[in-house]
Write an enzyme that holds these catalytic residues in place. Structure first.
Site, PDB file in Angstrom:
ATOM      1  N   CYS A 115     -11.200 -38.023 -31.683  1.00 52.54           N
ATOM      2  CA  CYS A 115     -12.449 -37.225 -31.675  1.00 52.54           C
ATOM      3  C   CYS A 115     -13.464 -37.516 -32.731  1.00 52.54           C
ATOM      4  CB  CYS A 115     -12.065 -35.727 -31.771  1.00 52.54           C
ATOM      5  SG  CYS A 115     -13.445 -34.745 -31.385  1.00 52.54           S
ATOM      6  N   HIS A 209      -8.381 -35.063 -27.794  1.00 54.33           N
ATOM      7  CA  HIS A 209      -7.085 -34.464 -28.838  1.00 54.33           C
ATOM      8  C   HIS A 209      -5.873 -34.713 -28.093  1.00 54.33           C
ATOM      9  CE1 HIS A 209      -9.644 -32.927 -32.140  1.00 54.33           C
ATOM     10  NE2 HIS A 209     -10.476 -32.794 -31.293  1.00 54.33           N
ATOM     11  N   GLU A 211      -2.996 -34.731 -29.621  1.00 49.38           N
ATOM     12  CA  GLU A 211      -2.224 -33.982 -30.262  1.00 49.38           C
ATOM     13  C   GLU A 211      -1.876 -32.611 -29.496  1.00 49.38           C
ATOM     14  OE1 GLU A 211      -5.817 -32.567 -32.394  1.00 49.38           O
ATOM     15  OE2 GLU A 211      -5.032 -34.580 -31.434  1.00 49.38           O
TER      16      GLU A 211
END
Length: 236
Positions: A115, A209, A211
């Site tokens: 990002c 993202h 994660e």
């Protein structure tokens, strides 16, 4: 390596953070980042903002680097005036992470920008950003999802060959590409969602993202590249 390659992850620096009985300045990072590195087979090390002149020494101790998401990059970094919708600058973090990126590129260290990290990679290589796009961050504090389509023949397409739904939250995006970067995925509206540097051993940026999702393919590829780098590179 019994513990896996060492992957450095940049962090936030926030003032007046509260936990338990404490209320102090803190460096912090959403737990999804180190969890994902561990799931992909790596060992995570957090890299709080520091003086830029220390970046090369930090990078010399790593096998791979993740520049994490976070606040908007200061427009002055790419020669622009701030849009009213651009967030307040995080100048210390900008300086530190730009220095980390420069040191990683010089060393040939495997590098993943997530990002903000992808945007900062673009800026580090002379690119610019669109300061506001609609539809990529709809509810404050809530990650949305949208499909991204890989560009055939790119490194990213080799890892994720199909169109994939990804978790995302951003209102800025890549505009003019930095030197040597190529787009490797797009959103339906044409927004560049991934970039890579073909001239480097392993450099990739994703606008979403990972994660916050379950797909470990991108980070596993980073960890595998970092393991190979760690076997071959001398330590600083």
């Amino acid at each position: 390596m019994a513990t896996g390659p060492l992957i450095g992850i940049s962090t936030y620096a926030e003032s007046d953070v509260r936990w338990g009985v404490w209320r102090l300045d803190a460096v912090l990072l959403p737990a999804g980042y180190p969890r994902l590195v561990r799931r992909a087979g790596g060992l995570a090390a957090l890299l709080p903002p520091d003086a830029p002149e220390h970046a090369a020494a930090a990078v010399a101790r790593l096998d791979g680097l993740v520049i994490a998401g976070g606040p908007d990059v200061e427009p002055a970094r790419y020669g622009a005036e701030p849009d009213p919708r651009t967030g307040p600058p995080a100048r210390a973090r900008d300086a530190w992470e730009l220095a980390l990126i420069k040191a990683a590129l010089e060393r040939g260290l495997p590098l993943l920008g997530i990002c903000r990290g992808m945007q900062l990679l673009n800026v580090a290589l002379g690119g610019t950003l669109v300061q506001h796009v609609d539809g990529h961050a709809e509810v404050p504090g809530v990650f949305g999802r949208h499909p991204v389509k890989p560009v055939p023949g790119t490194r990213y397409a080799g890892l994720v060959p199909e169109e994939a739904s990804v978790p995302a939250f951003h209102h800025q995006a890549v505009d003019r590409l930095g030197g040597g970067l190529v787009p490797s995925a797009h959103a339906e509206d044409g927004t560049v969602e991934a970039v890579e540097l073909p001239a480097a051993p392993w450099v990739l940026g994703v606008q979403w993202h990972p994660e916050m999702g379950d797909d470990v393919r991108v980070v596993r590829a980073l960890v595998e590249a970092a393991a190979a780098f760690g076997r071959d590179a001398p330590r600083g």
